[in-house]
Motif scaffolding. Sequence first.
Motif, short mmCIF file in Angstrom:
data_model
loop_
_atom_site.label_atom_id
_atom_site.label_comp_id
_atom_site.label_asym_id
_atom_site.label_seq_id
_atom_site.Cartn_x
_atom_site.Cartn_y
_atom_site.Cartn_z
N VAL A 506 0.79 -1.08 0.01
CA VAL A 506 0.07 0.00 -0.10
C VAL A 506 0.87 1.19 -0.10
N PRO A 507 0.34 2.19 -0.71
CA PRO A 507 1.19 3.49 -0.51
C PRO A 507 1.61 4.17 0.80
N LEU A 508 2.76 4.43 1.22
CA LEU A 508 3.05 5.34 2.43
C LEU A 508 3.82 6.61 1.84
N ILE A 509 3.10 7.62 2.04
CA ILE A 509 3.77 9.00 1.82
C ILE A 509 3.99 9.77 3.17
N ILE A 510 5.14 9.99 3.30
CA ILE A 510 5.25 11.12 4.51
C ILE A 510 5.78 12.39 4.06
N HIS A 511 4.92 13.26 4.17
CA HIS A 511 5.26 14.57 3.50
C HIS A 511 5.52 15.70 4.64
N ILE A 512 6.76 16.15 4.69
CA ILE A 512 7.20 16.98 5.62
C ILE A 512 7.38 18.54 4.83
N PRO A 513 6.58 19.46 4.95
CA PRO A 513 6.79 20.82 4.07
C PRO A 513 8.22 21.37 4.41
N GLY A 514 8.90 21.70 3.29
CA GLY A 514 10.33 22.29 3.30
C GLY A 514 11.13 20.94 3.08
N MET A 515 11.08 19.87 3.33
CA MET A 515 11.73 18.84 3.08
C MET A 515 11.97 18.23 1.61
N GLU A 516 13.02 17.74 1.14
CA GLU A 516 13.04 17.42 -0.16
C GLU A 516 12.53 15.87 -0.20
N GLY A 517 11.89 15.39 -1.29
CA GLY A 517 11.44 14.28 -1.62
C GLY A 517 12.66 13.20 -1.57
N LYS A 518 12.14 11.84 -1.14
CA LYS A 518 13.29 10.88 -1.30
C LYS A 518 12.52 9.62 -1.30
N GLN A 519 12.98 8.73 -2.28
CA GLN A 519 12.38 7.26 -2.38
C GLN A 519 13.00 6.42 -1.38
N MET A 520 12.04 5.61 -0.60
CA MET A 520 12.73 4.84 0.49
C MET A 520 12.40 3.42 0.25
N ASP A 521 13.49 2.36 0.05
CA ASP A 521 13.33 1.12 -0.40
C ASP A 521 13.03 0.27 0.80
N THR A 522 13.48 0.58 2.03
CA THR A 522 13.07 -0.35 3.21
C THR A 522 11.86 -1.09 3.13
N VAL A 523 12.04 -2.32 3.50
CA VAL A 523 10.63 -3.15 3.56
C VAL A 523 10.03 -2.92 4.97
N GLY A 524 8.81 -2.53 4.85
CA GLY A 524 8.14 -2.13 6.34
C GLY A 524 6.71 -2.20 6.06
N GLY A 525 5.95 -2.04 7.12
CA GLY A 525 4.63 -2.26 7.13
C GLY A 525 3.96 -0.93 8.13
N GLU A 526 2.60 -1.20 8.26
CA GLU A 526 1.81 -0.28 9.10
C GLU A 526 2.45 -0.47 10.80
N ILE A 527 2.91 -1.52 11.01
CA ILE A 527 3.52 -1.82 12.25
C ILE A 527 4.69 -0.99 12.75
N ASP A 528 5.17 -0.44 11.58
CA ASP A 528 6.24 0.54 11.79
C ASP A 528 5.94 1.96 11.90
N LEU A 529 4.90 2.32 11.76
CA LEU A 529 4.58 3.92 11.87
C LEU A 529 4.61 4.41 13.24
N LYS A 530 4.26 3.58 14.32
CA LYS A 530 4.09 4.41 15.56
C LYS A 530 5.58 4.96 15.95
N PRO A 531 6.59 3.94 15.86
CA PRO A 531 7.94 4.54 16.15
C PRO A 531 8.41 5.31 15.12
N THR A 532 7.94 5.29 13.89
CA THR A 532 8.50 6.31 12.93
C THR A 532 7.74 7.70 13.08
N ILE A 533 6.54 7.76 13.51
CA ILE A 533 6.11 9.19 13.64
C ILE A 533 6.78 9.84 15.20
N LEU A 534 6.71 8.94 16.01
CA LEU A 534 7.41 9.27 17.37
C LEU A 534 8.85 9.78 17.40
#
Length: 630
Positions: A506-534
């Motif tokens: 499924v798509p995951l797009i993390i948009h942070i205004p002012g930061m440049e775009g980057k494609q991230m190849d790491t394999v992950g899932g919804e399970i990873d979003l809590k630590p990512t956001i925090l």
Amino acid sequence: MFNQKQNLLNKGWFFFAIAAFFLWAKTYYALQTAFTLDIENGIQQFILIITPISSLLFFLGLSLFFSPKRRNKAFMTIYFLLSFALYANVVYYRFFNDFITLPVLMQYKNFGDLGGSAKALTHPLDFLYWVDIVVLITWLVVKKTKPTIEFRKRTIAMIFAASLGFAAVNLSLAEMERPQLLVRTFDRAKLVKLLGIYNYHIYDTVMTAKTSSHRVLADSNELSEVLNYVNSQQGKMGAHGEYFGKAEGKNVVLVSLESTQNFVIDRNLHGQEITPFLNDLKDESFYFNNFYHNTGQGKTSDAEFLIDNSMYGLPRGAVFTTNANNEFNATPEILKGHGYTPVSFHGNHASFWNRDVMYQSLGYDHYFSKREYNVTDENSVNYGLKDIPFFEQSMPKLKGLDKPYYAKFLTMTNHYPYITNNENMEMIEPADTGDGSVDRYFQTVRYEDESIKKFFQMMKEQGEYEDTIFVLYGDHYGISENHNRAMSEILGKEIRPFEHTQLQKVPLIIHIPGMEGKQMDTVGGEIDLKPTILHLLGIEQENDVQFGTDLFKKDRESVTIFRDGSVVTDEYVYAAEGDHCYDKSSGEEIDAKTCAPLKEKAETELNYSDKVVYGDLLRFLDSEKEETEQ
Ligand code: GP9
Ligand code: MN
């Protein structure tokens, strides 16, 4: 001759036998036509023929214990209930590609709300599941048959002995086909294939009772065991991702993209982009192109659970409904402790997926549900409020919040059966595979894309954009295995279990205004979003039960585990259904041994997560913390 026939029709045993035959016949018909059970050999075919018999004899036989006056009613009630269970599974399977579990059944409110979907899920030939009941009732009324009156004790005993005999044969054949069938619960299709649909429900009932007793028996030692596992797995302590704290103090906007799979991104249909806005947005964002959903039967709610808790949903049912009163340590609650206002926006009834109850346990301050929106015939379709008016009406509510906020928006229009009810919604022609759901899917995805575009415009116009980070994710698949033919036409290749797992991206797009775009190849899932956001917000969780890792962390283990026990890594794909192992880059099937460690890891991790939820183990977290601090 005529008289004899008439006599026969008056005989209780004859009625019983014919009724049992009818029930067997339609159950067998359902097993053959309504479910995909992948019958592989003669023994399995034989099992399929005999599976309904033991439970039919048992349940229908129960009516014989009623007083002669009540037996007719008891018999027909049991007959009806079994028919109903069968048919409910048939309809449920058409959409969810899965069998009903008791916990799911308790979410009856959700079934009621299915509305448009339910209609699309019934077929004309379905009358076959009911016509026998009409025949039997007419028979009883016209012939005044007392179906069971002349049954003697010996006959009754024989019926139950036969039921037991069939069950024994069935079980031993099943055990031969699949050792340890009853202890491996990941695959419901196997259970139904080898035990039959009614026995499966008996099994499910026992499991449900067993799991609810878990909470009572659980103690804090179990939590220590889980914490040991979690900490040993990821070496998480002090492991900050490269972007730790880069969005400190910002608002967080989460957008759940209903049923949106990653294959629509950057894909053209009839020469047009399906998701023109998301395609552009992802270039100015962190775009994770190896991101998978980890959901099970709880669908949207499972995705919400995974994202807020970094724990898995359950193997059966939805944790939102089965364990809503548990103690959690979810992102909204944590952020509240850091001065955030956590809220959720969704144009459906508050009680759908039990959100009104569960959100309180997760720490949401407020749930803006259907009653706080203006929903009319015109601005709604399918499940309710269309995505564009949903975002429009949400804006003033969002603006009224204390900052910073953690705001979740759950879109809804791109939901099966993917309906539009106005030309304005149709911004792209449907596909032409001949499979209506697949064809329309592109139209509703295109509409959803437009709604996100409008949302971003409004955020900018109203000055909310700059101080906010956006996390957009597809909640789960939209196109199930039942549509493989059409999907293989769209993708131009055969859909094997390998392709099927890849379709769970499924798509995951993390948009942070002012930061440049980057494609991230790491394999992950919804399970990873809590630590990512925090971590983006600069918040470190110590001694928390999280099964995911920060997606920005360098050298993170590139892996994700599906709820059915499948696993994807950089190198391999393990498809649990059918036990297939593939080389990820070539897609070639390889020796199953290569995937064995992955399979084991998945089983261990899912078991730990289930233990926490079933045992409500996080209620021991505070005392655990105190102990380690001392
Ligand atoms: C309903 C919406 C859809 O509120 O979240 O639920 P789903 O069927 O996708 O789980
Ligand atoms: Mn959903």
